[in-house]
Scaffold this motif. Structure first.
Motif, short mmCIF file in Angstrom:
data_model
loop_
_atom_site.label_atom_id
_atom_site.label_comp_id
_atom_site.label_asym_id
_atom_site.label_seq_id
_atom_site.Cartn_x
_atom_site.Cartn_y
_atom_site.Cartn_z
N VAL A 167 1.77 9.20 13.70
CA VAL A 167 3.01 9.24 12.91
C VAL A 167 2.72 8.74 11.49
O VAL A 167 3.17 9.33 10.51
N THR A 168 1.97 7.65 11.39
CA THR A 168 1.61 7.11 10.07
C THR A 168 0.86 8.15 9.25
O THR A 168 1.16 8.36 8.07
N LEU A 169 -0.07 8.83 9.88
CA LEU A 169 -0.84 9.86 9.18
C LEU A 169 0.06 11.00 8.73
O LEU A 169 -0.07 11.49 7.60
N LYS A 170 1.01 11.40 9.56
CA LYS A 170 1.96 12.45 9.17
C LYS A 170 2.79 12.00 7.97
O LYS A 170 3.04 12.79 7.06
N LEU A 171 3.21 10.74 7.97
CA LEU A 171 3.99 10.21 6.84
C LEU A 171 3.16 10.19 5.56
O LEU A 171 3.66 10.50 4.48
N LEU B 191 0.66 12.19 4.80
CA LEU B 191 0.49 13.58 4.36
C LEU B 191 1.77 14.12 3.74
O LEU B 191 1.74 14.83 2.73
N ARG B 192 2.90 13.80 4.34
CA ARG B 192 4.19 14.24 3.78
C ARG B 192 4.42 13.60 2.41
O ARG B 192 4.85 14.27 1.47
N GLY B 193 4.14 12.31 2.31
CA GLY B 193 4.29 11.62 1.03
C GLY B 193 3.42 12.23 -0.05
O GLY B 193 3.86 12.42 -1.19
N LYS B 194 2.19 12.57 0.29
CA LYS B 194 1.30 13.19 -0.68
C LYS B 194 1.82 14.55 -1.12
O LYS B 194 1.73 14.90 -2.28
N PHE C 75 3.93 11.51 -3.90
CA PHE C 75 3.83 10.06 -3.89
C PHE C 75 2.37 9.63 -3.95
O PHE C 75 1.51 10.31 -3.39
N SER C 76 2.13 8.52 -4.59
CA SER C 76 0.78 7.96 -4.60
C SER C 76 0.50 7.35 -3.24
O SER C 76 1.42 7.10 -2.44
N LEU C 77 -0.76 7.07 -2.99
CA LEU C 77 -1.14 6.44 -1.73
C LEU C 77 -0.50 5.05 -1.62
O LEU C 77 -0.04 4.65 -0.55
N ALA C 78 -0.43 4.35 -2.74
CA ALA C 78 0.19 3.02 -2.75
C ALA C 78 1.68 3.12 -2.38
O ALA C 78 2.20 2.28 -1.65
#
Length: 129
Positions: A47-51, A53-56, A60-63
């Motif tokens: 789930v974290t990884l999906k979030l 990827l969606r943010g990117k 959104f920056s990685l931070a």
């Protein structure tokens, strides 16, 4: 649903490289268990990884992704996370609107430069004729 995933399972399922997954792990965003040399990822890691990827995908920056993920608190109904997310969405939208205006301005400047070049070429051709 599987209760654990190998790095290759996640990479294949989410269409990313194992190197990208290791990078997010190095950044402290994923915390797989270890079974010897093998990384074992939990559904939470997926789930974290999906979030991430969606943010990117939405710029959104990685931070920023990390900040939003760290705000996850199901006991509070995720209110702080959702409010922060809404604020970041508004900021991103404003950035995109400004970029769009900048692009439109550049297009106008290119049109002007093109018109001047065409006029100069026509002037040169008529002088040579």
């Amino acid at each position: 649903m599987s209760s654990s995933y190998s790095i290759s399972d996640l990479a294949r399922e989410l269409d990313i490289t194992t190197r990208a997954i290791r990078f997010y792990e190095e950044q402290g965003m994923l915390t797989p268990e270890r079974r010897g040399q093998e990384r074992v990822y939990s559904p939470k890691d997926k789930v974290t990884l999906k979030l991430i990827l969606r943010g990117k995908r939405i710029g959104f920056s990685l931070a920023e992704c990390k900040e939003l993920i760290e705000l996850y608190d199901p006991e509070s109904g995720n209110r702080k996370q959702l409010e922060t997310f809404m604020h970041k969405i508004a900021e991103r939208r404003a950035q995109l609107e400004q970029q769009l205006l900048d692009i439109q301005q550049m297009q106008l400047e290119l049109d002007t430069a093109e018109e001047r070049c065409l006029a100069a070429l026509e002037a040169t051709e008529s002088q040579q004729a």
